[in-house]
Design an enzyme around this catalytic site. Sequence first.
Site, PDB file in Angstrom:
ATOM      1  N   ASP A  48       0.309  -1.355  -0.134  1.00 52.14           N
ATOM      2  CA  ASP A  48       0.041  -0.265  -0.037  1.00 52.14           C
ATOM      3  C   ASP A  48       0.747   1.569  -0.247  1.00 52.14           C
ATOM      4  O   ASP A  48      -0.048   2.835  -0.757  1.00 52.14           O
ATOM      5  CB  ASP A  48      -0.832   0.047   1.262  1.00 52.14           C
ATOM      6  CG  ASP A  48      -1.841   0.832   1.387  1.00 52.14           C
ATOM      7  OD1 ASP A  48      -2.195   1.717   0.548  1.00 52.14           O
ATOM      8  OD2 ASP A  48      -2.172   2.238   1.771  1.00 52.14           O
ATOM      9  N   ASP A  51       2.620   1.351  -3.634  1.00 48.55           N
ATOM     10  CA  ASP A  51       1.991   1.768  -4.777  1.00 48.55           C
ATOM     11  C   ASP A  51       1.174   2.957  -5.303  1.00 48.55           C
ATOM     12  O   ASP A  51       1.298   3.250  -6.441  1.00 48.55           O
ATOM     13  CB  ASP A  51       0.559   0.941  -4.820  1.00 48.55           C
ATOM     14  CG  ASP A  51      -0.415   1.292  -3.667  1.00 48.55           C
ATOM     15  OD1 ASP A  51      -0.255   2.368  -2.881  1.00 48.55           O
ATOM     16  OD2 ASP A  51      -1.614   0.406  -3.989  1.00 48.55           O
ATOM     17  N   GLY A  52       1.666   3.879  -3.993  1.00 55.18           N
ATOM     18  CA  GLY A  52       1.365   5.397  -4.353  1.00 55.18           C
ATOM     19  C   GLY A  52       2.852   5.978  -5.144  1.00 55.18           C
ATOM     20  O   GLY A  52       2.719   6.994  -5.689  1.00 55.18           O
ATOM     21  N   ARG A  56       3.511   7.843  -9.491  1.00 54.62           N
ATOM     22  CA  ARG A  56       3.917   9.069  -9.391  1.00 54.62           C
ATOM     23  C   ARG A  56       5.165   8.612  -9.920  1.00 54.62           C
ATOM     24  O   ARG A  56       5.931   9.582 -10.938  1.00 54.62           O
ATOM     25  CB  ARG A  56       4.346   9.652  -7.938  1.00 54.62           C
ATOM     26  CG  ARG A  56       3.073  10.204  -7.223  1.00 54.62           C
ATOM     27  CD  ARG A  56       4.041  11.148  -5.718  1.00 54.62           C
ATOM     28  NE  ARG A  56       4.370  10.128  -4.782  1.00 54.62           N
ATOM     29  CZ  ARG A  56       3.808   9.327  -3.583  1.00 54.62           C
ATOM     30  NH1 ARG A  56       2.399   9.708  -3.599  1.00 54.62           N
ATOM     31  NH2 ARG A  56       4.235   8.538  -2.840  1.00 54.62           N
ATOM     32  N   THR A  62      -4.210   7.205 -11.242  1.00 57.16           N
ATOM     33  CA  THR A  62      -5.688   6.818 -12.004  1.00 57.16           C
ATOM     34  C   THR A  62      -6.524   7.003 -10.680  1.00 57.16           C
ATOM     35  O   THR A  62      -6.829   6.294  -9.913  1.00 57.16           O
ATOM     36  CB  THR A  62      -5.779   5.341 -12.676  1.00 57.16           C
ATOM     37  OG1 THR A  62      -5.699   4.506 -11.731  1.00 57.16           O
ATOM     38  CG2 THR A  62      -4.998   5.427 -14.100  1.00 57.16           C
ATOM     39  N   ASP A  69      -7.579   1.212  -3.733  1.00 54.14           N
ATOM     40  CA  ASP A  69      -6.507   0.689  -3.037  1.00 54.14           C
ATOM     41  C   ASP A  69      -7.465   0.997  -1.324  1.00 54.14           C
ATOM     42  O   ASP A  69      -6.928   1.215  -0.846  1.00 54.14           O
ATOM     43  CB  ASP A  69      -5.462   2.747  -2.778  1.00 54.14           C
ATOM     44  CG  ASP A  69      -4.842   2.670  -1.884  1.00 54.14           C
ATOM     45  OD1 ASP A  69      -4.222   1.922  -1.107  1.00 54.14           O
ATOM     46  OD2 ASP A  69      -5.264   3.578  -1.507  1.00 54.14           O
ATOM     47  N   ASP A  73      -8.725  -1.358   1.075  1.00 50.59           N
ATOM     48  CA  ASP A  73      -8.272  -0.812   2.932  1.00 50.59           C
ATOM     49  C   ASP A  73      -9.560  -0.932   3.501  1.00 50.59           C
ATOM     50  O   ASP A  73      -9.566  -1.844   4.095  1.00 50.59           O
ATOM     51  CB  ASP A  73      -8.314   0.807   2.932  1.00 50.59           C
ATOM     52  CG  ASP A  73      -6.796   1.006   2.550  1.00 50.59           C
ATOM     53  OD1 ASP A  73      -5.122  -0.354   2.514  1.00 50.59           O
ATOM     54  OD2 ASP A  73      -6.476   1.834   1.955  1.00 50.59           O
TER      55      ASP A  73
END
Length: 221
Positions: A48, A51-52, A56, A62, A69, A73
């Site tokens: 988690d 992935d951010g 970037r 998207t 995401d 969660d």
Amino acid sequence: MADEENIFLFIPNLIGYARVILVVVACFFMATDPWLTVGLYLMSEFLDAFDGHAARHFQQSTKFGAALDMVTDRCSTLCLFVILGHFYPTYLVAFQLLAVLDIASHWIHMYSALIRGDNSHKTIDLAGNPVLRHYYTNRYVLFFFCSANELFFASLYFLHFSAGPSVPVPWDDKEWGMWKLLAFSSAPFSFLKQVISVIQMVVASKNIGIVDVAERNKTRS
């Protein structure tokens, strides 16, 4: 003409699918193997965070990825509430209400962000609510409250299986189990996290109402 991009195969979204698989596998062991369950959960949390950065780095952010995401969660938290309700039937209604609050507040907040044109439910108008502004724009505040909240429920989860190593505490002659101590210590911050969820839901509802009024005024003009 260039080929149309397949956003479902973007790298951060592939990471999101891996998180879903980890959560599903964890569900099979939640009632019997706490360490394997937590191991799978921590792997999901690591992905988690990753992935951010991937989104970037590869310029592959998207709206689908943000939704995936958030839904992952919420579903992982829901699975934890379900098993805690099974372990502690006396507090079943409390866990049900916590699950409802968690899902409802995040869903309506994300819907509000999307209809306002934000790229993510974590994008906050700086002129908005000061509590949510600090919560979502200060990564240390966000990390602390999310971690303390998860620590509280994880401690309750472990406490069902074992009290944990004994730990001396200054306010009691008897030693406490580590999981009881961690649950006791993190409970106030978990409560504040629920308060933030209520504020989030109220503010998002007001934002949606503002959009509704603006659209109605536009059709009348």
